[in-house]
Scaffold this active site. Structure first.
Site, PDB file in Angstrom:
ATOM      1  N   GLU A 147      39.663 -58.227   0.573  1.00 60.88           N
ATOM      2  CA  GLU A 147      38.607 -57.304   0.989  1.00 60.88           C
ATOM      3  C   GLU A 147      38.783 -56.911   2.459  1.00 60.88           C
ATOM      4  OE1 GLU A 147      33.706 -57.007   0.742  1.00 60.88           O
ATOM      5  OE2 GLU A 147      34.673 -58.977   0.813  1.00 60.88           O
ATOM      6  N   LYS A 178      32.190 -50.652  -3.674  1.00 64.02           N
ATOM      7  CA  LYS A 178      31.513 -51.909  -3.981  1.00 64.02           C
ATOM      8  C   LYS A 178      30.092 -51.657  -4.485  1.00 64.02           C
ATOM      9  CE  LYS A 178      30.769 -56.383  -1.607  1.00 64.02           C
ATOM     10  NZ  LYS A 178      31.064 -57.080  -0.334  1.00 64.02           N
ATOM     11  N   CYS A 205      34.333 -58.396  -4.198  1.00 67.83           N
ATOM     12  CA  CYS A 205      33.634 -59.560  -3.646  1.00 67.83           C
ATOM     13  C   CYS A 205      32.319 -59.914  -4.352  1.00 67.83           C
ATOM     14  CB  CYS A 205      33.418 -59.374  -2.150  1.00 67.83           C
ATOM     15  SG  CYS A 205      33.059 -60.937  -1.288  1.00 67.83           S
TER      16      CYS A 205
END
Length: 363
Positions: A118, A192, A229
């Protein structure tokens, strides 16, 4: 016991061979990790650049009609290079140099799809609560410096590379984004979906939650997706990638040891089993220190690496080091996705219409 030890190191240091085999059978899903040897030149390069190497294979049953669909995956975890108070361009260039050395090793070993961690090209400054100071790390997903750098390597090696970055769009909105490049061609991006606001990780103060849904990218080697994540904590996030046809889902992360390390090895593994695809968990490594501008307060974050791959049958690799830069390679057969889905029948028994109805009623 040193905090730097991995579970594998603890086991090897305390069990005999028979006990280790039984541990591997129960915990990892198979006694034999099916390790792959590296070329001597790769080993020499890894020693020169201080990169841990590990490689394992996952086999599918031989079929009469369908040929094996073998793909080599590469997962890269790394620390930053320069202190966070150095000039931004110097910090980024140093990381570029480090990552290029690792990608060169991956290419020499035949890696076809590679994923970075990330926001790989910068320190993870999101714990500082400051934004303006770091704004120049935000870049265009289509033609920013990280994308240009990765595009050249992707073209050079005919490789698919997933490049998670901090994106700034034409409206000056920030996004936590993964860019997908295939043989030098920009395929698209994923933003994300789920943003944490836990402790010092208040990412909602920096960028917006994703607005691109759950894209699956059809690359030259297979159908891939990226679950960035915090998204791994949301089971429906994984499910949607599966419903959209993903065969491999990468989870590039930046997670500290006090933030869920106990279930780091569980969630992506569960997702692989439940959805019948391969999952690839990549976590950054190393210690990052920041000095806040307003009060000179020092903030230190320690990332625990431990990147690993899980097959749809639940078998997984050992994790990479908790403290070292590393390259993890997985040679997989994508036929295993279909074979496991057929065996367990999860798609047939999923009852999506029932859940859809009840979820709509809860709105």
């Amino acid at each position: 016991m040193a905090r730097s030890q991995t579970l594998d190191e603890i086991v090897k240091n305390n069990l005999n061979l028979e006990q280790i085999n039984e541990f591997n059978r129960i915990y990892y899903g198979r006694e034999d990790h099916c390790e792959i040897k590296f070329k001597p030149a790769s080993v020499i390069a890894s020693e020169k650049f201080e990169v841990e190497l590990a490689a394992y294979s996952f086999h599918a049953a031989k079929e009469e009609v369908r040929k094996p669909r073998l793909v080599k995956l590469g997962l890269v975890q790394h620390s930053i290079v320069l202190p966070t108070n150095e000039p931004l361009i110097s910090q980024r260039k140093a990381i570029f140099n480090k990552v290029e050395n690792i990608i060169n090793i991956a290419a020499s070993e035949g890696v076809q799809i590679l994923c970075l961690q990330e926001t790989w090209s910068m320190p993870f400054f999101l714990c500082t609560g400051e934004k303006d100071k770091w704004s120049e790390f935000a870049e265009s997903a289509e033609n920013g410096p990280s994308t240009k750098f990765i595009t050249n390597l992707s073209k050079k090696y005919s490789m698919v590379i997933i490049s998670p970055i901090l994106e700034i769009d034409n409206n000056n909105i920030w996004w936590n984004t993964a860019v997908v490049i295939d043989n030098g061609k920009y395929l698209g991006k994923h933003r994300k979906n789920h943003l944490p606001s836990v402790g010092s990780f208040s990412e909602t103060a920096y960028y917006a939650p994703g607005n691109l849904g759950h894209p699956v990218f059809e690359t030259q080697y297979g159908k891939i997706a990226v679950n960035i994540c915090f998204g791994r904590h949301h089971a429906l996030n994984w499910l949607m990638f599966a419903l959209n046809g993903a065969e491999i889902v990468f989870n590039p992360s930046a997670t500290i040891s006090e933030f869920g390390e106990s279930f780091w090895g569980i969630e992506a593994r569960n997702a692989a089993i439940a959805n019948g695809f391969f999952t690839c968990s990549i976590n950054r490594v190393g210690i990052e220190e920041f000095i806040k501008t307003l009060d000179n307060k020092k903030i230190t974050r320690s990332y625990y690496g431990s990147s690993y791959i899980t097959a749809p049958n639940g078998c997984r690799t050992p994790g990479l080091s908790r403290v070292k830069d590393g390259l993890l390679i997985g040679e997989i057969d994508l036929n295993l996705c279909r074979q496991i889905r057929d065996h367990w029948g999860f798609p047939m028994t999923s009852r999506l219409e029932m859940y859809s109805k009840e979820l709509n009623e809860k709105q």
